[in-house]
Every structure is written in structure tokens, then in C-alpha cells.
Design a protein around this motif. Structure first.
Motif, PDB file in Angstrom:
ATOM      1  N   LEU A  42       0.833  -1.200   0.000  1.00 40.28           N
ATOM      2  CA  LEU A  42       0.000   0.000   0.000  1.00 40.28           C
ATOM      3  C   LEU A  42       0.870   1.252   0.000  1.00 40.28           C
ATOM      4  O   LEU A  42       0.581   2.229  -0.708  1.00 40.28           O
ATOM      5  CB  LEU A  42      -0.912  -0.017   1.230  1.00 40.28           C
ATOM      6  CG  LEU A  42      -1.848   1.176   1.440  1.00 40.28           C
ATOM      7  CD1 LEU A  42      -2.798   1.338   0.260  1.00 40.28           C
ATOM      8  CD2 LEU A  42      -2.636   1.016   2.745  1.00 40.28           C
ATOM      9  N   ALA A  43       1.943   1.221   0.769  1.00 42.14           N
ATOM     10  CA  ALA A  43       2.851   2.375   0.831  1.00 42.14           C
ATOM     11  C   ALA A  43       3.531   2.612  -0.509  1.00 42.14           C
ATOM     12  O   ALA A  43       3.674   3.755  -0.965  1.00 42.14           O
ATOM     13  CB  ALA A  43       3.892   2.155   1.923  1.00 42.14           C
ATOM     14  N   ARG A  44       3.936   1.548  -1.177  1.00 41.40           N
ATOM     15  CA  ARG A  44       4.584   1.700  -2.486  1.00 41.40           C
ATOM     16  C   ARG A  44       3.605   2.238  -3.517  1.00 41.40           C
ATOM     17  O   ARG A  44       3.964   3.044  -4.380  1.00 41.40           O
ATOM     18  CB  ARG A  44       5.174   0.356  -2.938  1.00 41.40           C
ATOM     19  CG  ARG A  44       6.328  -0.117  -2.070  1.00 41.40           C
ATOM     20  CD  ARG A  44       7.049  -1.314  -2.628  1.00 41.40           C
ATOM     21  NE  ARG A  44       6.236  -2.510  -2.748  1.00 41.40           N
ATOM     22  CZ  ARG A  44       6.736  -3.732  -2.928  1.00 41.40           C
ATOM     23  NH1 ARG A  44       8.051  -3.894  -2.992  1.00 41.40           N
ATOM     24  NH2 ARG A  44       5.944  -4.781  -3.038  1.00 41.40           N
ATOM     25  N   ALA A  45       2.346   1.813  -3.399  1.00 45.87           N
ATOM     26  CA  ALA A  45       1.331   2.296  -4.331  1.00 45.87           C
ATOM     27  C   ALA A  45       1.023   3.767  -4.113  1.00 45.87           C
ATOM     28  O   ALA A  45       0.576   4.465  -5.030  1.00 45.87           O
ATOM     29  CB  ALA A  45       0.059   1.462  -4.189  1.00 45.87           C
ATOM     30  N   ALA A  46       1.250   4.265  -2.887  1.00 42.39           N
ATOM     31  CA  ALA A  46       0.950   5.665  -2.573  1.00 42.39           C
ATOM     32  C   ALA A  46       1.961   6.624  -3.180  1.00 42.39           C
ATOM     33  O   ALA A  46       1.734   7.836  -3.180  1.00 42.39           O
ATOM     34  CB  ALA A  46       0.903   5.855  -1.057  1.00 42.39           C
ATOM     35  N   ASN A  47       3.073   6.097  -3.670  1.00 39.50           N
ATOM     36  CA  ASN A  47       4.090   6.944  -4.300  1.00 39.50           C
ATOM     37  C   ASN A  47       3.527   7.569  -5.569  1.00 39.50           C
ATOM     38  O   ASN A  47       3.275   6.892  -6.559  1.00 39.50           O
ATOM     39  CB  ASN A  47       5.338   6.114  -4.626  1.00 39.50           C
ATOM     40  CG  ASN A  47       6.466   6.964  -5.174  1.00 39.50           C
ATOM     41  OD1 ASN A  47       6.493   8.181  -4.974  1.00 39.50           O
ATOM     42  ND2 ASN A  47       7.386   6.333  -5.872  1.00 39.50           N
ATOM     43  N   GLY A  48       3.298   8.873  -5.537  1.00 34.09           N
ATOM     44  CA  GLY A  48       2.693   9.558  -6.666  1.00 34.09           C
ATOM     45  C   GLY A  48       1.181   9.627  -6.596  1.00 34.09           C
ATOM     46  O   GLY A  48       0.536  10.211  -7.478  1.00 34.09           O
TER      47      GLY A  48
END
Length: 536
Positions: A42-48
Motif C-alpha cells: 500500500l505504501a509503495r502504491a501511494a508513491n505519486g
């Protein structure tokens, strides 16, 4: 399973096999890893992309649920995993079906972390466990309506780093940033608590339990306690805090309830013995929950993030007014009836009461007296003896350290480690009538910001740096909140911290050497030797 996030990990190396020392099974450990991996995804997906307040809550609750002794429930953990996936799908629809190698389309596999080169694994573990501890503080502030954008965003930044390829040079600044952001988080929680419940003031707390129906409330959540006090007012039910909730007696908005009577029991690790035959239910609001034994399993209730299979869980907003519905708990309390007559209990050292409430407001209100006592030589040294308690052998060190500390020293204490000695009567310093208590309980680990405030104020008064103060930190650690506090102290540049009873298993030799060389971290030895070294 593999887990080395707490101090009591097997062989001081890591728990594996069918169960951890904390009591979680391999299946639950696997689900906690799966949840952590989903949150990293989820954190990686929040990038951008921009997370919503709901996403922030899932992130905070999810991390909190993976702390040691918080959640042992398969259904609850699977529910959090599903919520993490749902938030990711809302943020980046169809991401999971994408064949791109951007690193944002799948959950992170925690086995990849455990198989990293040991120094990278060590630094990533410091970040991850620090984030878990910070999530506990952020959660308590969040339920009171207090959030901070810097804190919320850093959960995503920190977790993303754990799930990416990073060098030591890239990770070291993130370790220090974890400590920096945690300081902001603890400041936020301090404001949330004092704005909501008033400024803590010193209070004497009885360890006896009066006759009649009563409830024991454990954990850190002051808001849950307030709701329970409101729900039981006028019903002939007394409320007693346990363990981490002891500081509640210092807050005026909680102390005003006449049926908040005292504190039952000692530190968290003694609960399986202390709860075995009490004629009353126990409500766990957060950590630290141990595996529930049959002798009292019919009397345990959980709420918030804490959960255990087979126990009645009181959810949020189940009553018509939006507050928690404690009806099953109240019913059980009245059925059990409590003790027939007052039952007298004592602390570990035989004391019948303890004192709490020496927060930064109380201590700094007497700052002139403290400064004068130091300048005149009445106070020779301050010791902050605090941190987590636990069951591993060697923790009697802290009791002996306090007993052997010279009479011209003051003992400040924080968190559950104080239950080793907080019922001792150490008297006053500077005169019996107008002197200062030699033992001052500043609260729990949640209140660690107060110690930072006091140290900063003293440094300003003496026009010196923090490390030039006649102050030594002697800390015990157990779980992840202690990790993030240690990182905050390192961020502030604090040196010569005595740490025990064992060093964290997740510190590699090179990372430990870095901390020793740059911050002079010192493993505890014996009270006599350490006091001699400190006071020489």
C-alpha cells in the motif's frame, strides 16, 4: 515463522518453529507478516498518489496490530489485510493485475527482508519496528481527533524504503528521520491528551480493591477509559486501572469520576497470575495482551485494535450515540459481584500505594526549585530509569539500581519498567516539607515526550547541551514502542544511554558498532559498576 521484534525472542536471536515466546502461533505470525507486506504494498502504491484519511487509518491500525502482544486473532488480522488491499485498489485500480515491474503492483514478501544482507536487514528492521511503535502513538492521538500530515506521510515513506533495494548510506538517514518524526508524533499525542483530559498532576493511587463489583482496565487508551467511566457512572461499579493505564489517575478529566478508584496489579507480564482468580472482568484497550488462560478466559473483553480468539470484542460506535456499547461488560461485572470486602494488595516491594502524574507540566512548574537544588549541590544527579518491563531474567537490575542510587539523586521514571520499584518510598530531597520527591513517575512510554521537554528545559536553564546535564538514561526495552523512543533519543543526539537487559537481536554487529561509536550506547552491567562509572 521468524520473528525477532521483541526483547524476549528465543535465544536472543529469533523465534521460529510453531510459536513465538509471546504466545503467537506460526499461523498468526504468518498473518502479521502478510499484513505488514500488504501495508508495504500500500505504501509503495501511494508513491505519486494521495492517500485518504481512511487510508491513513488503515495504515496506522494495521501497523499497530502487528506490535507484540496486541492482536492474536486470525479473523481480525485477515480483516485488516482485506482493508489494506481495498485501499490500494481504491488508490490505484487494477494495479494488482498489472504486469509492470515498477515494484508497486504486489504485496511485499517479508521473507525478502529476513534474507537481506545482515546490515541492510538490521537497518530496515530499525525503521520497520520504529514505525510500528510510532503507529501506536499515532493511533491514540487519532482516536482523539488529532493527526499530523508529516507523521501520516512518513509511514508511507518509511515502509516504501523497507520494500525497496537500499544501501546502508540511504537507510541510515531514514533511521534518524524515524526518530525525528516520532518526536513530532509524541508531541502530537501529548497535546491530544492534555487538550482532552487536562494537564496531569501528581496523584497517590491505592493498590487495594474495595468491596463490590469492579472492572480492571488495561492498555493505554485514555478515551476508552473515559467512555467506560461514563457508561458505569451511578451503576455501583468501581474502575481500576492496570499496567499501562496507571497514569490515567493524573488527568483531571478522568480523576473527577469518583468510581475511578485505584490500580490493580503490576506490570503486563504478571497478568496471567494476577487475573487468575479475580471476581471481575478485564478490558484490554490496547497492548499488552498475553495469551488468555482458561482460569479467566470467561472474563476477558477486548476493544480497539487488540483482539484474541474467543474473547468478546467491543467495537466502535455500537451504541446509538456513536460511543462504544459496554453493556456485555457491565452485565458480566454485576454477575461476578467483586470482592465481599476490601482486598488489600501491594506492589512488588510491599508498598500499598504508588504515585504518578509528574509530567513535564508538574516538573517544570517547579523548575526554579530544581535548578537551585542542582546549583547548591542538593541534587547531584538525575537518573531516568524507564522503559518496558518483561519476564526475562536480569530485570531486577533496575530495582537494585534505584535502591542503590545515592540519596542526593532523583529518579525519574517512565513506562512499565517502573513497576519494579514504583512502590518504594525513597523520601524527598531538599527537606521533608518543601523538598522534591526522589522518585517521580512521569507516566508511560506514551508520555516520553515529557521527559524530552524536561531535559530540554534544564539544558536551557544551565546553558548547556543535553549531554552536559547531570542526567543519565538507564533504559529497559521489550517491544517496538521502545525502539522508536530510542531512535528519537538518538536523533536528539543523546549519548551514554545504558540499555538492557539484552541488546536487540535485530542489531547486526556493524550497526551496533556504529551506535556505540557515534552515540556511546552502553549495555548494562551491574548496578554497582554502572553507578560507579556514571558518577565518577
Amino acid at each position: 515463522m521468524f520473528c525477532y521484534q521483541c526483547e524476549q525472542t528465543a535465544g536472543c536471536a529469533g523465534c521460529s518453529g510453531s510459536a513465538g515466546v509471546c504466545g503467537k502461533t506460526a499461523d498468526i505470525a504468518g498473518l502479521q507478516d502478510e499484513l505488514t507486506g500488504a501495508l508495504i504494498g500500500l505504501a509503495r502504491a501511494a508513491n505519486g498518489n494521495e492517500p485518504t484519511k481512511r487510508t491513513d487509518r488503515v495504515m496506522t491500525e494495521g501497523l499497530f496490530a502487528t506490535l507484540t502482544n496486541v492482536n492474536f486473532d486470525e479473523k481480525a488480522l485477515k480483516g485488516l489485510i482485506a482493508r489494506a488491499h481495498e485501499e490500494k485498489e481504491q488508490m490505484v485500480p487494477e494495479c494488482g493485475k498489472c504486469a509492470s515491474v515498477c515494484g508497486r503492483n504486489g504485496d511485499y514478501d517479508m521473507k525478502d527482508l529476513w534474507q537481506e544482507e545482515e546490515d541492510i536487514r538490521s537497518l530496515k528492521s530499525l525503521i520497520l519496528f520504529g514505525l510500528k511503535g510510532m503507529a501506536a502513538y499515532a493511533y491514540h492521538a487519532m482516536v482523539l481527533g488529532y493527526e499530523d500530515e508529516t507523521v501520516s506521510r512518513f509511514f508511507y515513506k518509511g515502509l516504501s524504503a523497507v520494500g525497496q533495494e537500499k544501501t546502508m548510506e540511504e537507510l541510515l538517514p531514514l533511521v534518524m528521520e524515524t526518530g525525528e518524526v516520532n518526536l513530532k508524533c509524541m508531541e502530537l499525542l501529548d497535546k491530544a491528551n492534555t487538550d482532552t483530559f487536562g494537564v496531569p498532576a501528581p496523584a497517590s493511587v491505592s493498590l487495594s480493591v474495595e468491596a463490590g463489583p469492579f472492572i480492571v482496565v488495561s492498555g493505554h487508551d485514555l478515551y476508552d477509559l473515559k467512555q467506560l467511566l461514563e457508561a458505569t457512572e451511578g451503576k455501583g461499579i468501581n474502575i481500576y486501572t492496570h499496567g499501562e493505564l496507571l497514569p490515567a489517575h493524573a488527568y483531571p478529566e478522568l480523576r473527577k469520576y469518583g468510581h475511578l478508584k485505584g490500580n490493580f496489579g503490576t506490570a503486563w507480564q504478571n497478568q496471567q497470575k494476577e487475573f487468575a482468580d479475580i471476581p471481575a472482568p478485564v478490558l484490554f484497550t490496547t497492548n499488552c495482551l498475553m495469551p488468555v488462560r482458561a482460569s479467566y478466559s470467561d472474563r476477558v473483553f477486548t476493544t480497539g485494535v487488540v483482539s484474541y480468539p474467543g474473547m468478546i470484542h467491543i467495537g466502535e460506535g455500537e451504541a446509538e450515540n456513536g460511543k462504544k456499547d459496554f453493556t456485555p461488560l457491565i452485565k458480566k461485572t454485576l454477575e461476578l459481584g467483586g470482592y465481599k470486602e476490601t482486598k488489600k494488595f501491594t506492589g512488588i516491594n510491599g508498598g500499598s500505594e504508588v504515585t504518578t502524574g509528574f509530567g513535564h507540566g508538574a516538573i517544570l512548574s517547579a523548575a526554579d526549585k530544581v535548578v537551585e537544588a542542582v546549583k547548591s549541590g542538593t541534587i547531584r544527579h538525575f537518573f531516568l530509569v524507564g522503559g518496558c518491563d518483561g519476564a526475562r531474567a536480569g530485570r531486577n537490575y533496575y530495582t537494585e539500581f534505584v535502591k542503590k542510587a545515592p540519596e542526593d539523586s532523583v529518579i525519574l521514571t517512565l513506562a512499565c519498567g517502573k513497576f519494579r520499584f514504583n512502590d518504594l518510598n525513597l523520601g524527598t530531597i531538599g527537606g521533608e516539607k518543601d523538598g522534591l520527591p526522589r522518585l517521580m513517575d512521569m507516566g508511560q512510554c506514551n508520555d516520553a515526550y515529557g521527559a524530552v521537554r524536561v531535559a530540554a528545559a534544564l539544558a536551557e536553564a544551565f546553558e548547556c547541551g543535553l549531554n552536559d546535564l547531570p542526567l543519565t538514561l538507564v533504559l529497559s526495552w521489550y517491544e517496538q514502542k521502545a525502539v522508536c523512543i530510542l531512535l528519537t533519543l538518538l536523533y536528539l543526539g543523546m549519548k551514554k544511554i545504558y540499555l538492557g537487559p539484552t541488546l536487540p537481536a535485530f542489531l547486526s554487529k556493524n550497526v551496533l558498532n556504529y551506535l556505540v561509536e557515534n552515540y556511546d550506547i552502553r549495555p548494562i552491567s551491574t548496578p554497582e559498576e554502572d553507578l560507579k562509572q556514571i558518577l565518577q
